[in-house]
Design a protein around this motif. Structure first.
Motif, mmCIF file in Angstrom:
data_model
loop_
_atom_site.group_PDB
_atom_site.id
_atom_site.type_symbol
_atom_site.label_atom_id
_atom_site.label_comp_id
_atom_site.label_asym_id
_atom_site.label_seq_id
_atom_site.Cartn_x
_atom_site.Cartn_y
_atom_site.Cartn_z
ATOM 1 N N LEU A 40 17.704 -33.541 7.954
ATOM 2 C CA LEU A 40 18.940 -33.637 8.728
ATOM 3 C C LEU A 40 19.198 -35.071 9.189
ATOM 4 N N LEU A 41 18.142 -35.811 9.477
ATOM 5 C CA LEU A 41 18.302 -37.207 9.885
ATOM 6 C C LEU A 41 18.912 -38.056 8.772
ATOM 7 N N CYS A 42 18.672 -37.667 7.536
ATOM 8 C CA CYS A 42 19.268 -38.401 6.406
ATOM 9 C C CYS A 42 20.797 -38.312 6.430
ATOM 10 N N LEU A 43 21.316 -37.246 7.029
ATOM 11 C CA LEU A 43 22.766 -37.041 7.082
ATOM 12 C C LEU A 43 23.393 -37.607 8.353
ATOM 13 N N ALA A 44 22.571 -38.091 9.253
ATOM 14 C CA ALA A 44 23.078 -38.591 10.537
ATOM 15 C C ALA A 44 24.088 -39.711 10.321
ATOM 16 N N VAL A 51 29.062 -32.955 3.784
ATOM 17 C CA VAL A 51 27.992 -33.227 4.749
ATOM 18 C C VAL A 51 27.834 -32.032 5.687
ATOM 19 N N ALA A 52 28.934 -31.480 6.145
ATOM 20 C CA ALA A 52 28.884 -30.315 7.030
ATOM 21 C C ALA A 52 28.253 -29.120 6.313
ATOM 22 N N ARG A 53 28.609 -28.926 5.068
ATOM 23 C CA ARG A 53 28.049 -27.821 4.281
ATOM 24 C C ARG A 53 26.542 -28.017 4.085
ATOM 25 N N MET A 54 26.139 -29.227 3.755
ATOM 26 C CA MET A 54 24.717 -29.512 3.552
ATOM 27 C C MET A 54 23.939 -29.354 4.853
ATOM 28 N N ASN A 55 24.537 -29.790 5.944
ATOM 29 C CA ASN A 55 23.934 -29.649 7.260
ATOM 30 C C ASN A 55 23.656 -28.172 7.570
ATOM 31 N N MET A 56 24.628 -27.330 7.299
ATOM 32 C CA MET A 56 24.468 -25.883 7.543
ATOM 33 C C MET A 56 23.382 -25.295 6.648
ATOM 34 N N ARG A 57 23.375 -25.681 5.393
ATOM 35 C CA ARG A 57 22.378 -25.147 4.469
ATOM 36 C C ARG A 57 20.967 -25.536 4.902
ATOM 37 N N ILE A 64 9.992 -22.905 3.500
ATOM 38 C CA ILE A 64 9.679 -24.218 2.948
ATOM 39 C C ILE A 64 10.192 -24.363 1.518
ATOM 40 N N GLU A 65 10.169 -23.263 0.758
ATOM 41 C CA GLU A 65 10.661 -23.321 -0.622
ATOM 42 C C GLU A 65 12.153 -23.622 -0.661
ATOM 43 N N ALA A 66 12.893 -23.040 0.257
ATOM 44 C CA ALA A 66 14.335 -23.295 0.312
ATOM 45 C C ALA A 66 14.601 -24.770 0.587
ATOM 46 N N LEU A 67 13.840 -25.357 1.506
ATOM 47 C CA LEU A 67 14.007 -26.786 1.785
ATOM 48 C C LEU A 67 13.606 -27.630 0.580
ATOM 49 N N TRP A 68 12.581 -27.214 -0.138
ATOM 50 C CA TRP A 68 12.143 -27.948 -1.329
ATOM 51 C C TRP A 68 13.275 -28.005 -2.355
ATOM 52 N N TYR A 69 13.912 -26.880 -2.579
ATOM 53 C CA TYR A 69 14.986 -26.848 -3.568
ATOM 54 C C TYR A 69 16.274 -27.501 -3.067
ATOM 55 N N LEU A 70 16.419 -27.660 -1.776
ATOM 56 C CA LEU A 70 17.599 -28.341 -1.223
ATOM 57 C C LEU A 70 17.497 -29.871 -1.313
ATOM 58 N N ARG A 71 16.333 -30.386 -1.677
ATOM 59 C CA ARG A 71 16.192 -31.840 -1.820
ATOM 60 C C ARG A 71 17.185 -32.413 -2.825
ATOM 61 N N GLY A 72 17.342 -31.725 -3.954
ATOM 62 C CA GLY A 72 18.278 -32.196 -4.978
ATOM 63 C C GLY A 72 19.713 -32.204 -4.483
ATOM 64 N N LEU A 74 20.575 -32.452 -1.341
ATOM 65 C CA LEU A 74 20.658 -33.527 -0.354
ATOM 66 C C LEU A 74 20.889 -34.863 -1.060
ATOM 67 N N PHE A 75 20.161 -35.098 -2.132
ATOM 68 C CA PHE A 75 20.332 -36.319 -2.925
ATOM 69 C C PHE A 75 21.776 -36.422 -3.418
ATOM 70 N N THR A 76 22.308 -35.325 -3.943
ATOM 71 C CA THR A 76 23.682 -35.301 -4.464
ATOM 72 C C THR A 76 24.703 -35.551 -3.355
ATOM 73 N N THR A 77 24.422 -35.054 -2.161
ATOM 74 C CA THR A 77 25.321 -35.270 -1.031
ATOM 75 C C THR A 77 25.288 -36.728 -0.572
ATOM 76 N N LEU A 78 24.098 -37.315 -0.557
ATOM 77 C CA LEU A 78 23.951 -38.704 -0.087
ATOM 78 C C LEU A 78 24.455 -39.726 -1.098
ATOM 79 N N LEU A 79 24.432 -39.401 -2.359
ATOM 80 C CA LEU A 79 24.775 -40.344 -3.420
ATOM 81 C C LEU A 79 26.129 -41.021 -3.235
ATOM 82 N N PRO A 80 27.237 -40.272 -3.090
ATOM 83 C CA PRO A 80 28.527 -40.954 -2.913
ATOM 84 C C PRO A 80 28.698 -41.603 -1.537
#
Length: 116
Positions: A40-44, A51-57, A64-72, A74-80
């Motif tokens: 979540l700090l990455c989106l601060a 960003v709002a959608r990723m924050n909610m997810r 922990i598995e859900a967070l592991w798969y959300l890394r990709g 998160l990367f896609t959200t941060l990229l642009p």
């Protein structure tokens, strides 16, 4: 004879639909929350619909598995928003936090998944 004596804690957990706490649940949950906080700090400071959608997810990921798969994602959200270098740096900081937290099936390729 009752096998399982009801008490207030068991009743509350049953009403809330939660599993009974185990002795290692706190440690597991603390690791989960540390990773969630780091992601979540990455989106601060960023805003927008994605960003709002990723924050909610991230906030509602249940394990922990859900967070592991959300890394990709998160990367896609941060990229642009912040560029590839910053997005990759964020992922490189988050990935080691999963060490020792993942099930065996996800542990072996941990270093291979570090870079997207």
């Amino acid at each position: 004879m009752r096998w399982n004596k009801p008490n207030l804690r068991n009743s509350l957990h049953d009403l809330l639909g939660r599993d009974k706490p185990s002795s290692t649940a706190w440690v597991r949950d603390q690791g989960l929350e540390d990773i969630r906080r780091a992601m979540l700090l990455c989106l601060a400071g960023a805003s927008g619909c994605e960003v709002a959608r990723m924050n909610m997810r991230l906030r509602y990921a249940g394990d922990i598995e859900a967070l592991w798969y959300l890394r990709g994602d998160l990367f896609t959200t941060l990229l642009p928003l912040r560029g590839k270098a910053h997005a990759q740096d964020a992922l490189d900081r988050i990935t080691p936090l999963f060490q020792g937290q993942l099930p065996r099936s996800l542990r072996a390729p941990l270093l291979q998944h570090a870079r997207l």
